[in-house]
Design an enzyme around this catalytic site. Structure first.
Site, PDB file in Angstrom:
ATOM      1  N   CYS A 151     -21.911  32.357 -13.515  1.00  0.00           N
ATOM      2  CA  CYS A 151     -21.654  31.303 -12.537  1.00  0.00           C
ATOM      3  C   CYS A 151     -22.511  31.586 -11.313  1.00  0.00           C
ATOM      4  CB  CYS A 151     -20.190  31.311 -12.107  1.00  0.00           C
ATOM      5  SG  CYS A 151     -19.048  31.199 -13.484  1.00  0.00           S
ATOM      6  N   ARG A 160     -27.261  28.630 -13.505  1.00  0.00           N
ATOM      7  CA  ARG A 160     -26.335  29.704 -13.846  1.00  0.00           C
ATOM      8  C   ARG A 160     -25.043  29.186 -14.480  1.00  0.00           C
ATOM      9  NH1 ARG A 160     -27.481  34.589 -11.401  1.00  0.00           N
ATOM     10  NH2 ARG A 160     -25.310  35.204 -11.655  1.00  0.00           N
ATOM     11  N   TRP A 196     -19.676  28.157 -15.175  1.00  0.00           N
ATOM     12  CA  TRP A 196     -19.866  28.122 -16.628  1.00  0.00           C
ATOM     13  C   TRP A 196     -18.553  28.649 -17.194  1.00  0.00           C
ATOM     14  CZ3 TRP A 196     -20.277  32.090 -20.449  1.00  0.00           C
ATOM     15  CH2 TRP A 196     -20.686  31.613 -21.706  1.00  0.00           C
ATOM     16  N   ASN A 211     -17.475  35.199  -9.990  1.00  0.00           N
ATOM     17  CA  ASN A 211     -18.350  35.221 -11.166  1.00  0.00           C
ATOM     18  C   ASN A 211     -17.993  36.484 -11.934  1.00  0.00           C
ATOM     19  OD1 ASN A 211     -20.506  35.016 -12.972  1.00  0.00           O
ATOM     20  ND2 ASN A 211     -21.940  35.998 -11.573  1.00  0.00           N
ATOM     21  N   GLY A 212     -17.642  36.322 -13.234  1.00  0.00           N
ATOM     22  CA  GLY A 212     -17.277  37.497 -14.026  1.00  0.00           C
ATOM     23  C   GLY A 212     -16.031  37.195 -14.831  1.00  0.00           C
ATOM     24  N   GLU A 227     -37.400  33.224 -33.251  1.00  0.00           N
ATOM     25  CA  GLU A 227     -37.459  32.718 -31.882  1.00  0.00           C
ATOM     26  C   GLU A 227     -37.700  31.205 -31.884  1.00  0.00           C
ATOM     27  OE1 GLU A 227     -36.548  33.545 -29.137  1.00  0.00           O
ATOM     28  OE2 GLU A 227     -37.713  32.433 -27.666  1.00  0.00           O
ATOM     29  N   LYS A 255     -35.191  28.427 -30.215  1.00  0.00           N
ATOM     30  CA  LYS A 255     -35.630  27.455 -29.198  1.00  0.00           C
ATOM     31  C   LYS A 255     -35.216  26.046 -29.605  1.00  0.00           C
ATOM     32  CE  LYS A 255     -36.241  29.386 -26.475  1.00  0.00           C
ATOM     33  NZ  LYS A 255     -36.310  30.796 -26.250  1.00  0.00           N
ATOM     34  N   GLU A 265     -31.283  25.549 -29.416  1.00  0.00           N
ATOM     35  CA  GLU A 265     -30.569  25.574 -28.138  1.00  0.00           C
ATOM     36  C   GLU A 265     -30.879  24.381 -27.256  1.00  0.00           C
ATOM     37  OE1 GLU A 265     -31.278  28.897 -25.454  1.00  0.00           O
ATOM     38  OE2 GLU A 265     -33.335  29.069 -26.138  1.00  0.00           O
ATOM     39  N   HIS A 273     -33.718  33.126 -52.581  1.00  0.00           N
ATOM     40  CA  HIS A 273     -32.434  33.762 -52.919  1.00  0.00           C
ATOM     41  C   HIS A 273     -31.246  32.928 -52.447  1.00  0.00           C
ATOM     42  CE1 HIS A 273     -34.420  37.240 -54.543  1.00  0.00           C
ATOM     43  NE2 HIS A 273     -35.211  37.263 -53.482  1.00  0.00           N
ATOM     44  N   LYS A 329     -27.841  30.539 -18.057  1.00  0.00           N
ATOM     45  CA  LYS A 329     -29.085  31.304 -18.072  1.00  0.00           C
ATOM     46  C   LYS A 329     -28.872  32.751 -18.470  1.00  0.00           C
ATOM     47  CE  LYS A 329     -33.420  32.068 -17.566  1.00  0.00           C
ATOM     48  NZ  LYS A 329     -34.179  31.749 -18.796  1.00  0.00           N
TER      49      LYS A 329
HETATM   50  O1  M6R Z   1     -31.344  37.652 -19.481  1.00  0.00           O
HETATM   51  P1  M6R Z   1     -31.399  38.162 -20.880  1.00  0.00           P
HETATM   52  O2  M6R Z   1     -32.814  38.332 -21.375  1.00  0.00           O
HETATM   53  O3  M6R Z   1     -30.601  39.395 -21.106  1.00  0.00           O
HETATM   54  O4  M6R Z   1     -30.749  37.017 -21.754  1.00  0.00           O
HETATM   55  C1  M6R Z   1     -30.569  37.191 -23.129  1.00  0.00           C
HETATM   56  C2  M6R Z   1     -30.232  35.894 -23.803  1.00  0.00           C
HETATM   57  O5  M6R Z   1     -29.043  35.367 -23.299  1.00  0.00           O
HETATM   58  C3  M6R Z   1     -31.337  34.852 -23.628  1.00  0.00           C
HETATM   59  O6  M6R Z   1     -32.562  35.331 -24.100  1.00  0.00           O
HETATM   60  C4  M6R Z   1     -30.977  33.559 -24.388  1.00  0.00           C
HETATM   61  O7  M6R Z   1     -30.978  33.794 -25.755  1.00  0.00           O
HETATM   62  C5  M6R Z   1     -31.929  32.430 -24.007  1.00  0.00           C
HETATM   63  N1  M6R Z   1     -31.186  31.243 -23.695  1.00  0.00           N
HETATM   64  C6  M6R Z   1     -32.835  32.025 -25.095  1.00  0.00           C
HETATM   65  O8  M6R Z   1     -33.703  31.015 -24.731  1.00  0.00           O
END
Ligand code: M6R
Length: 609
Positions: free
Chosen positions: A2, A27, A74, A100-101, A482, A486, A489, A505, A604
């Protein structure tokens, strides 16, 4: 994750709180709220939805307040709703708090407080905070905060506003970021510097266990019951770096910044004659290097995918076993990490809680820790023995792009550095690889130019598709993972990445006419096998998009269409092959009218377990 903001000073608080929340909206963006003190009363306005909705709800109200706190959420405990939005209040509406937490023992605390007559309005864990403060407040805010946080298990960055001490804010931090901006007769709290750079560049970064009291006269810090001092950091960011710079979305801006970011990562880290990598941040002794028997890489999400490329290149060049774990699983499997293990912790934000816990686990087991982080002075960066910053500048889009590519660059540099210092390098080979590294920023620009329009064109085909597959072998499989992440998400299209040899398989059962498959084929030793896999897909009428080096006709002729990459030493190919994946995902999300920078259900950085 957050975002928190707080202000005290001579100016009107609400516009500052709203601006601060907008800068931190990445955030968390499912609800937001502010609380200010006006005419000796706490005024609270909250709204489910984006900050724009909160702004609308505030309208012209709250005209004169010059102290306040705000929050963008969040959701973890309690679904997004007005009532679950922060700030939260005590029973008498005298104390407002943002957090936040996660308060892990909130159920017990809630019961304990309920038995003492407190009444709760929300389903959040946070709401125990103002009630605990109410319980412990007897005219001294710092004392109340000290007693409150003593009761908490879990993580928090929290700020409180109290009607009885109208020119004070009190805050506390454990495992979630909180910084104090130092202005002229005015002070700010924020989770992220991005919220403060328009007001000040001088900040205090709160550390675990710190409690801070701010008034217009200044800041007083406490830790472990004693008054303490902390160093003032001067932040040197360019403000435009945190803005969109003419692009429609932060993600597209950040994709286009990659050539520059790669240059930043490289800067000052290659010897003048380009024969060696020079990582001044590391000072491993020869004895220590000799003692390394294994490397453990731990990270989450995109950073984990960078770690997988690391395993491939490190095992190849260092001939040492490399294990890569997602941080959340690492904790559960009693990992084989000891003082002979070098741990590499990768995190853009440096605040991902699972990754932070993994770091601490490695430390407990006697391992030395190298962190690869983007955010300077983040918790992971501070707790590691060594930190290699990626220097990619602020990454705002939730989907990570420039952070990933610069993590790869650091991983390659670290591998070459270890090869040099562990005596595992063939000097001619290393020199050639290092000279290729120099070419990477320029090649990344070419990869963008060669693929931007093509990716946009291909995204049209995905408009009505419900799934896509990404296949590759070796390092290409890591990039396929990766690419699939992308796409999932940001466009919400179901995407799966497969080791190409594994398709037959089971997963090949899902392949039917026109299903889109991206086939990454950059490794010559694996090309023949990849071509067979592509042909297996073609005979089931899939639509295969090849991704390979410019001029590779053997691959392009078996694919329906091909995205080309500029020539580079194929060991460095992941740094380039991810670029068309990013552009493809971006344009698919645009074509489907998705919220590219702030996809649903995500934040994020994930600072909860
Ligand atoms: O800040 P971080 O690199 O530790 O974050 C890790 C993941 O949460 C982050 O890479 C997430 O998978 C991204 N949204 C991917 O685009």
């Amino acid at each position: 994750m957050c975002g928190i903001i707080g202000y005290i000073g001579p100016r009107l608080a609400v516009p500052i709180l709203l601006e601060g929340l907008k800068a931190q909206e990445y955030r968390g963006y499912d609800s937001a709220g502010v609380a200010v003190l006006e005419n000796d009363e706490i005024r609270l306005i909250r709204s489910q939805g984006k900050i724009a909705m909160l702004e609308e709800r505030i309208g012209g109200e709250i005209g004169s307040a010059t102290i306040g706190i705000g929050h963008t959420r969040w959701a973890t405990h309690g679904r997004p709703s007005d009532i679950n939005s922060h700030p939260h209040l005590d029973c008498k509406n005298e104390i407002a708090m943002v957090h936040n937490g996660i308060i892990e023992n909130f159920v017990e605390l809630r019961e304990w407080l309920t038995e003492r007559g407190h009444v709760f309005a929300s389903q959040t864990d946070t709401e125990v905070l103002p009630h605990l403060m109410e319980h412990y407040y007897h005219g001294d805010l710092v004392e109340a905060m000290t007693q409150t946080v003593e009761r908490l298990h879990g993580s928090y960055a929290t700020v409180a506003l109290c009607k009885h001490e109208p020119r004070k804010l009190v805050a506390a931090r454990r495992d979630n970021p909180l910084i104090i901006g130092l202005g002229e007769g005015e002070y700010f709290f924020a989770s992220d510097m991005a919220a403060l750079i328009q007001y000040t560049r001088d900040v205090l970064i709160l550390q675990n266990g710190d409690i801070a009291l701010i008034t217009e006269e200044g800041v007083t810090l406490y830790n472990d019951g004693k008054q303490i001092e902390r160093e003032v950091h001067h932040i040197d960011w360019d403000r435009t770096a945190a803005q969109k710079g003419g692009y429609e979305h932060f993600m597209l801006k950040e994709i286009n910044e990659q050539p520059w970011a790669l240059g930043q990562t490289l800067k000052g880290r290659i010897s003048g004659d380009a024969s060696a990598v020079d990582l001044k941040e590391l000072d491993f002794s020869p004895e220590y290097l000799k003692s390394i028997q294994k490397i453990a890489i731990v990270a989450c999400g995109t950073a984990y995918h960078a770690g997988l490329v690391g395993k491939n290149i490190m095992e190849k060049m260092l001939r040492l076993p490399v294990e890569v774990d997602v941080a959340s699983e690492f904790q559960t499997r009693d990992p084989l990490v000891d003082r002979h293990t070098l741990s590499i912790i990768i995190s853009q934000s440096g605040e991902t809680l699972d990754t932070l816990i993994a770091l601490r686990e490695c430390r407990k087991r006697g391992s030395k820790i190298v962190a690869i982080c983007n955010v300077v002075d983040s918790t992971i960066a501070r707790e590691a023995d060594y930190v290699l910053y990626t220097w990619a500048g602020p990454e705002i889009a939730v989907a990570s792009t420039k952070a990933y590519i610069t993590q790869l660059m650091v991983i390659y540099m670290l591998t070459f550095y270890l090869a040099q210092h562990m005596g595992k390098a063939d000097h001619a080979e290393l020199r050639s690889l290092i000279s290729q590294l120099y070419r990477v920023p320029e090649a990344a620009q070419l990869a963008i130019d060669m693929n931007d329009a093509r990716a946009q064109e291909l995204s049209q085909r995905m408009k009505d598709q419900s799934s896509a597959f990404f296949i590759g072998r070796g390092m290409d499989h890591c990039v396929a993972l990766e690419g699939a992440l992308k796409l999932k998400e940001i466009s919400y299209i179901h995407a799966e990445a497969y080791a190409a040899g594994e398709l037959k398989h089971g997963t090949i059962a899902l392949i039917e006419k026109d299903v889109v498959v991206l086939a990454l084929t950059t490794q010559s030793a694996l090309q023949a096998k990849m071509i067979s896999n592509i042909q297996e897909l073609q005979s089931r009428d899939a639509f295969v998009i090849g991704v390979t080096m410019e001029g590779n006709e053997a691959v392009s002729k078996v694919c329906d269409t091909t995205l080309f990459l500029p020539q580079i030493d194929e060991r460095l190919a992941p740094i380039l092959s991810v670029i068309p994946m990013q552009l493809f995902a971006y344009y698919c999300a645009v074509v489907k009218d998705c919220n590219v920078d702030q996809p649903r259900n995500l934040a994020k950085s994930v600072t909860v377990l």
